[in-house]
Design a protein around this motif. Structure first.
Motif, short mmCIF file in Angstrom:
data_model
loop_
_atom_site.label_atom_id
_atom_site.label_comp_id
_atom_site.label_asym_id
_atom_site.label_seq_id
_atom_site.Cartn_x
_atom_site.Cartn_y
_atom_site.Cartn_z
N LEU A 1 41.11 -80.91 53.48
CA LEU A 1 40.20 -80.91 52.13
C LEU A 1 40.94 -80.35 50.90
O LEU A 1 40.67 -79.55 50.25
N GLY A 2 42.15 -81.01 50.54
CA GLY A 2 43.01 -80.75 49.46
C GLY A 2 43.96 -80.07 49.43
O GLY A 2 44.77 -79.55 48.35
N LYS A 3 44.33 -78.94 50.55
CA LYS A 3 45.17 -78.20 50.64
C LYS A 3 46.16 -78.50 51.62
O LYS A 3 45.86 -78.86 52.84
N PRO A 4 47.38 -78.52 51.31
CA PRO A 4 48.68 -78.56 52.27
C PRO A 4 48.39 -77.73 53.56
O PRO A 4 48.12 -76.58 53.44
N LEU A 5 48.99 -78.27 54.62
CA LEU A 5 49.16 -77.66 55.90
C LEU A 5 50.59 -78.08 56.37
O LEU A 5 50.82 -79.16 56.55
N ILE A 6 51.38 -77.06 56.66
CA ILE A 6 52.85 -77.19 57.18
C ILE A 6 53.08 -76.80 58.44
O ILE A 6 52.84 -75.49 58.75
N ALA A 7 53.67 -77.42 59.22
CA ALA A 7 54.37 -76.93 60.42
C ALA A 7 55.63 -77.07 60.50
O ALA A 7 56.37 -78.14 60.02
N SER A 8 56.51 -76.02 60.93
CA SER A 8 57.90 -75.91 60.92
C SER A 8 58.24 -75.42 62.33
O SER A 8 57.75 -74.74 62.94
N VAL A 9 59.38 -75.78 62.89
CA VAL A 9 60.15 -74.99 63.83
C VAL A 9 61.72 -75.15 63.49
O VAL A 9 62.19 -76.16 63.17
N ARG A 10 62.56 -74.14 63.81
CA ARG A 10 63.84 -74.13 63.67
C ARG A 10 64.65 -74.52 64.75
O ARG A 10 64.09 -74.70 66.02
N PRO A 11 65.72 -75.42 64.50
CA PRO A 11 66.42 -76.28 65.43
C PRO A 11 67.01 -75.14 66.60
O PRO A 11 67.11 -74.05 66.24
N GLY A 12 66.58 -75.53 67.92
CA GLY A 12 66.78 -74.89 68.96
C GLY A 12 65.98 -73.52 69.12
O GLY A 12 66.24 -72.95 70.31
N ASP A 13 64.84 -73.55 68.59
CA ASP A 13 63.77 -72.34 68.62
C ASP A 13 62.63 -72.96 69.14
O ASP A 13 62.33 -74.15 69.03
N ARG A 14 61.80 -72.00 69.77
CA ARG A 14 60.58 -72.60 70.40
C ARG A 14 59.48 -72.01 69.51
O ARG A 14 58.09 -72.26 70.02
N GLU A 15 59.38 -71.34 68.31
CA GLU A 15 58.45 -70.59 67.64
C GLU A 15 57.87 -71.78 66.70
O GLU A 15 58.81 -72.18 65.73
N LEU A 16 56.82 -72.16 66.74
CA LEU A 16 56.18 -72.99 65.81
C LEU A 16 55.41 -72.31 64.97
O LEU A 16 54.62 -71.56 65.28
N VAL A 17 55.59 -72.51 63.55
CA VAL A 17 55.03 -71.69 62.48
C VAL A 17 54.12 -72.73 61.78
O VAL A 17 54.60 -73.78 61.18
N ILE A 18 52.80 -72.52 61.48
CA ILE A 18 51.92 -73.40 60.88
C ILE A 18 51.42 -72.34 59.76
O ILE A 18 50.70 -71.36 59.80
N VAL A 19 51.50 -72.93 58.47
CA VAL A 19 51.10 -72.09 57.11
C VAL A 19 50.25 -73.06 56.35
O VAL A 19 50.11 -74.27 56.27
N ARG A 20 49.12 -72.30 55.65
CA ARG A 20 48.17 -72.97 54.70
C ARG A 20 47.99 -71.92 53.76
O ARG A 20 47.63 -70.61 53.84
N PRO A 21 47.71 -72.39 52.67
CA PRO A 21 47.06 -71.60 51.49
C PRO A 21 45.68 -71.24 51.70
O PRO A 21 44.60 -72.07 51.94
N ASP A 22 45.24 -69.84 51.13
CA ASP A 22 43.83 -69.73 51.11
C ASP A 22 43.85 -68.52 50.21
O ASP A 22 43.98 -67.30 50.05
N GLY A 23 43.24 -69.53 49.07
CA GLY A 23 43.12 -68.54 47.57
C GLY A 23 44.55 -68.12 47.29
O GLY A 23 45.50 -69.09 46.87
N GLU A 24 44.80 -66.85 46.95
CA GLU A 24 46.22 -66.28 46.37
C GLU A 24 47.15 -65.94 47.65
O GLU A 24 48.20 -65.55 47.38
N ARG A 25 46.51 -66.12 48.78
CA ARG A 25 47.61 -65.70 50.00
C ARG A 25 47.69 -67.13 50.75
O ARG A 25 46.95 -68.00 50.53
N ILE A 26 48.82 -66.88 51.67
CA ILE A 26 49.11 -68.03 52.64
C ILE A 26 48.88 -67.46 53.96
O ILE A 26 49.59 -66.44 54.37
#
Length: 287
Positions: A125-150
């Protein structure tokens, strides 16, 4: 059919990731980076359309749009694309459309990474969504903007990932994760908040495949995952609903950007060379 062109101004370019070719309106554009910056170039020819196989040429020299980065990831959206620039300090987001100059966020959405992450992105709906994981790591992080915060959502993977991919259709998305050995693809559905709807489940596991990278794409009635087998120079495509292999095309020398238009799969594969340019192959095939 296949169309080829040569991309790149005279002089050596120390290529980073392979150039990313995509459509902006009726024009092909290209995002790429080297050790001096991130660049945008446009490609066209007289009378070229999305369905044309006419020869293409570089219409203007590259435009530097950002400082050097370690990794460039993009996702086509509407009449342009959104892209992520990643390095050990974090991830920034940018956008290219037919309306005005490229826009790049000043602030990093993900920070204090310590290593250049694998990144996937889409747009809800017009707002980016990003998924990332560091090489060799198992923690998947997903971020999206929500007004002034992420907003940040974290998930634990069963094992480290070699690559991630994402696409969005309407109010839901699909996330695909490639195992470190390149044999297995896992997928899950995402809601508009970046939360997993159910756990990651195995879509395909094939020891004959050595996939290097993934792309998720909505095709008519559902999501498909395309994987690139570098050793076999082959692109394979699987239906997420049931894991059925629907697409296979050999002779592709580098990981392509995949799109779907008029019941045809289009692959844009940019093959850098040591002379400072790249040959861009545009392959169209029935699904």
């Amino acid at each position: 059919g296949e169309t080829s062109l040569f991309l790149g101004p005279p002089g050596h370019i120390a290529w980073g990731d392979a150039p990313q070719v995509f459509m902006t309106g009726q024009r092909l554009s290209c995002l790429f980076h080297d050790d001096e910056g991130v660049y945008l170039a446009s490609l066209t020819s007289e009378g070229v359309t999305r369905e044309s196989d006419a020869p293409l040429r570089l219409v203007h020299d590259r435009e530097r749009i950002a400082a050097p980065t370690r990794s460039l990831t993009m996702s086509t959206e509407g009449d342009g694309c959104i892209f992520a620039l990643a390095d050990p300090e974090g991830v920034r987001v940018g956008r290219v459309t037919t309306r005005g100059a490229p826009q790049i966020e000043k602030e990093r959405w993900i920070t204090q990474i310590g290593a250049t992450p694998h990144v996937a992105l889409g747009e809800f709906l017009g707002k980016p969504l990003i998924a990332s994981v560091r090489p060799g790591d198992r923690e998947l992080v997903i971020v999206r903007p929500d007004g002034e915060r992420i907003d940040t959502v974290k998930h634990e993977l069963s094992e480290p990932a070699l690559d991630l991919a994402m696409d969005v259709a309407g109010s839901k998305g699909c996330l695909a994760v490639l195992s470190m050995d390149g044999h297995r693809i896992e997928t899950t559905t995402l809601d508009g908040q970046g939360r997993m709807v159910g756990r990651l489940s195995t879509l395909i596991e094939d020891t004959q495949l050595r996939m290097k990278g993934l792309q998720v794409l909505w095709v008519e009635d559902g999501f498909r995952v395309f994987g690139y087998d570098e050793q076999a120079s082959t692109v394979v495509g699987f239906r997420v609903k049931d894991g059925r292999r629907e697409f296979q095309l050999g002779g592709i020398s580098t990981q392509p950007r995949v799109s779907y238009r008029n019941q045809r799969v289009e692959l844009f594969a940019a093959d850098p060379d040591a002379l400072g340019g790249a040959t861009v192959h545009i392959v169209r095939s029935l699904l």
